[in-house]
Design an enzyme around this catalytic site. Sequence first.
Site, PDB file in Angstrom:
ATOM      1  N   SER A  87     112.084  -5.846  52.914  1.00 16.83           N
ATOM      2  CA  SER A  87     111.515  -6.021  51.576  1.00 16.83           C
ATOM      3  C   SER A  87     112.531  -6.694  50.665  1.00 16.83           C
ATOM      4  O   SER A  87     112.206  -7.608  49.918  1.00 16.83           O
ATOM      5  CB  SER A  87     111.104  -4.666  50.994  1.00 16.83           C
ATOM      6  N   GLU A  88     113.773  -6.238  50.725  1.00 21.48           N
ATOM      7  CA  GLU A  88     114.863  -6.894  50.016  1.00 21.48           C
ATOM      8  C   GLU A  88     116.132  -6.848  50.852  1.00 21.48           C
ATOM      9  O   GLU A  88     116.358  -5.878  51.595  1.00 21.48           O
ATOM     10  CB  GLU A  88     115.159  -6.242  48.658  1.00 21.48           C
ATOM     11  N   THR A  89     116.935  -7.884  50.720  1.00 20.19           N
ATOM     12  CA  THR A  89     118.298  -7.898  51.238  1.00 20.19           C
ATOM     13  C   THR A  89     119.225  -7.975  50.033  1.00 20.19           C
ATOM     14  O   THR A  89     119.034  -8.803  49.140  1.00 20.19           O
ATOM     15  CB  THR A  89     118.534  -9.100  52.167  1.00 20.19           C
ATOM     16  N   HIS A 111     115.359   0.291  45.514  1.00 19.11           N
ATOM     17  CA  HIS A 111     115.718   0.848  46.823  1.00 19.11           C
ATOM     18  C   HIS A 111     116.929   0.131  47.414  1.00 19.11           C
ATOM     19  O   HIS A 111     117.772   0.753  48.071  1.00 19.11           O
ATOM     20  CB  HIS A 111     114.518   0.813  47.781  1.00 19.11           C
TER      21      HIS A 111
END
Length: 303
Positions: free
Chosen positions: A53-55, A82
Site C-alpha cells: 500500500s505504501e513504501t 501505517h
Amino acid sequence: MGELTPGDQAQRAVLIEAFAAGPMQGNGAAVVELSQAARSEWMQALAGSLQQSETAFLWRNSDGQWCLRWFTPTCEVPLCGHATLASTLALQRWGLMKPGQELVLASRSGGLRVCVDPSTAGAASLTLPSEPLVAEPCPSYLAAILNAEAQGYWTSTLGYRVVLIGEDQSLETLAGVSERLQGPDRQGLVVMQALPADRPQRLLGQPCDYKLRFFAPGLGIDEDPVTGSAHALVAPWWAQQLGKTTLHGWQPSRRSGGMRCEVLQGLQVQLSGTGHVLWEGQIEAGAPGHDPGGWDVCRVSAA
C-alpha cells in the site's frame, strides 16, 4: 541474487505489517533506509516493484533529523499512518531508536512525533494531523454501491471523502466498491459505521467504538487494509459524537486491524498500535541517486 554492479548500492529494508493484531494481518509497509535524499523517480519505481500500500523512505538530513516520504505503487502521498508506524518500529529494530525515545520525523505534512512503546514489544505511537470534516450532499450514485442510504457525507482538505452508513448495514460484506467510485471519491473514500454494542470487537484489551473501510483507486490502492490517516481524520468526529477523547477504531478489511486513537488539542490525533516483521533484508535496485532538492518538500517544525 545478482552481483552489484559499480555504482549500485544495497539499501537496508524491512517489511512490517502495521496496526496488526498478529502476523499475516494489518497493513504491510516496506521501509527503506537511505543514506541521503534519493531521486523521486527511483523511489517511485521501487514502490511499484514492492507493491505494498505504501513504501516508506527514511534518511537523515544535514541537521541529523530523520526525514520520511511515502509512495504507493503509483504515486507519492502527503500522509500515511501505517507506514509511519512501520518506520518507527524499523528504526528501533535497526538500533537507531530506543524504547521510550520520542522523535520528530520530518514529512510533507510537517513534523510527526513518534515513540516506541517501552512496555509492549512491537508497539509504537505516532501523532498525525487531522482535518475538519465539511458536510456536503452525498453523491446519488453511492447508494447503489453501498447498498444503503448515507447518513452523512463529508469532504476534507486531506482529499478524502467520508460517508456514514447505518448500523443495520453490513460494512464487512461490501464488494466491488473501488471500481465503481467516481470523481473525487476515487482519491480516498472512508466508509464508516458505529460498532453495535451487541457485536463487540476488541482491540488492545478494549472494545472498539467504530469501524471503517477505505477505498482509494485514484491512489493506486483498491482497498487499504488498515489506514492510519483515515482514522486520524474521523476520530475527532467520533469523539464528539460519543463524548470521549480516547477511542478504538477497527478496520474489517481482508487483512483486518485497528488502533487506539487519542484526540489531542490543535486537531492532532495520537494513534497507537502494534506491528509484526514479515521479512528483512536489503534492496539491490541500482543506485538511487541524490536529489539535492529532496529536502525542500519536507518541513522540519514539529506538528
